[in-house]
Design an enzyme around this catalytic site. Structure first.
Site, PDB file in Angstrom:
ATOM      1  N   GLY A 127       0.835  -1.199   0.000  1.00 31.77           N
ATOM      2  CA  GLY A 127       0.000   0.000   0.000  1.00 31.77           C
ATOM      3  C   GLY A 127       0.866   1.243   0.000  1.00 31.77           C
ATOM      4  O   GLY A 127       1.964   1.256  -0.556  1.00 31.77           O
ATOM      5  N   GLU A 128       0.363   2.311   0.602  1.00 28.88           N
ATOM      6  CA  GLU A 128       1.044   3.606   0.712  1.00 28.88           C
ATOM      7  C   GLU A 128       1.126   4.361  -0.611  1.00 28.88           C
ATOM      8  O   GLU A 128       1.423   5.539  -0.635  1.00 28.88           O
ATOM      9  CB  GLU A 128       2.473   3.459   1.260  1.00 28.88           C
TER      10      GLU A 128
END
Length: 364
Positions: free
Chosen positions: A331-332
């Site tokens: 993610g991120e």
């Protein structure tokens, strides 16, 4: 209202620009079709921009939306909830993977707190080494709608008003980033437990069995994974969300960052700016965005194929081909950032590669 105005502004791809791009691709100094998915992508981006060649996707802006989840109480992840706020501090200090990849690509990083349970910790002025090549440092947008969602197995995660506020926050962030000069937006997310609502959203919008779309998130063991599947099943039984009512779906089983990401996608589509999707959280939000405005898919580019099974289901439903497949599940915005040079390459071909005629190269 902002949401309705935004969805009304989203139109289809420009067929004339796409035809021009396809014709140009056929005349460049390479075998026809030899760039595969990149050729298809360049044609679609021309259709989005309404011009051939389309603008280069520079500069790029990553928007990382952060929120917490009441379903954390059901034991769907071993990670403590306070990690969400702690990671915001890490983003702003430039110490996360998203920061490293953003520095590599020159993208800016904007962190948006839409629903973190506790105020983010360790927030200090980002050090000089956190800046991208342009000199931009990570920044925080404080737009907290509530301190985490409610437990979706007990009640709706959000009210409709809260879900709308999150979607419209995402639209505003998209508008601000594009107004500041961003030529492409990248989705990012942070939220302990957020793959559970993502699985629920994908199950609803893709009409899929929870067992086929619920993954292991941060790497949970078998008993926790099974519990997570049952949590998603229980939430869907309780709320019976209607995929024709995307705001209602987001309110019932979504998260604040999921709703805000849907808004970011809608905002980008309304401005005819491409949005590069990261992993399963963004993919679930993209399904919601497509339910609000089907033509929004024209602005979506699938950055990568997450190992989360729901990502493959969601992308198939959206008709999107992921650009890279590296076994990622962080993610991120990390997968989107790794795919950014691929998008740039697809567009740069239309700008810079000679035609057979201009180069004096014989054709078969």
């Amino acid at each position: 209202m902002m949401l309705e105005r935004t969805t009304a502004a989203i139109g289809p791809l420009d067929e004339q620009a796409m035809a021009t791009a396809a014709d140009l691709q056929s005349r460049l100094t390479k075998p026809a079709g030899s760039l595969g998915v990149l050729e298809e992508l360049s044609v679609r981006l021309a259709g989005l921009a309404g011009v051939c060649p389309p603008p280069l996707p520079e500069p790029a802006a990553v928007a990382v939306f952060a929120g917490d989840h009441g379903v954390h109480a059901q034991g769907v992840t071993p990670w403590p909830q306070e990690v969400t706020g702690q990671m915001i501090g890490n983003f702003l200090a430039g110490g996360a993977v998203v920061n490293a990849f953003a520095r590599q690509t020159g993208a800016t990083v904007t962190v948006v707190d839409v629903g973190v349970a506790a105020p983010p910790t360790s927030i200090e002025t980002a050090p000089p080494e956190s800046a991208t090549a342009s000199g931009a440092r990570p920044r925080l947008v404080e737009a907290n709608i509530r301190r985490g969602t409610r437990d979706l197995t007990v009640t709706a995660a959000l009210t409709r008003d809260e879900a709308r506020a999150a979607v419209e926050t995402g639209i505003r962030v998209a508008d601000e980033l594009v107004d500041a000069g961003a030529a492409i937006l990248l989705t990012g997310d942070m939220g302990i437990g957020n793959t559970t609502p993502a699985a629920a959203l994908i199950a609803v919008f893709a009409e899929a069995d929870p067992a086929t779309v619920t993954g292991r998130g941060t790497g949970v063991d078998d008993p926790t994974h099974q519990r997570k599947i049952e949590v998603v099943r229980a939430a869907l039984r309780r709320h019976e969300p209607d995929p024709a009512d995307p705001l209602g779906v987001l309110a019932a089983v979504g998260g604040l960052e999921h709703a805000a990401l849907a808004g970011l996608i809608l905002g980008a589509a309304a401005q005819r700016v491409p949005v590069l999707l990261d992993g399963v959280i963004a993919d679930s939000a993209a399904l919601a965005a497509a339910a609000f405005a089907p033509s929004a898919t024209g602005a979506m580019v699938a950055g990568h194929r997450s190992v989360e099974p729901g990502a493959t289901v969601a992308l198939r439903r959206l008709g999107l081909t992921p650009l890279v497949d590296l076994g990622l599940r962080l993610g991120e915005g990390t997968g989107a950032l790794l795919a950014l040079p691929v998008v740039a390459g697809a567009v740069r071909v239309l700008h810079e590669v000679a035609t057979f005629d201009s180069a004096g190269v014989a054709q078969k």
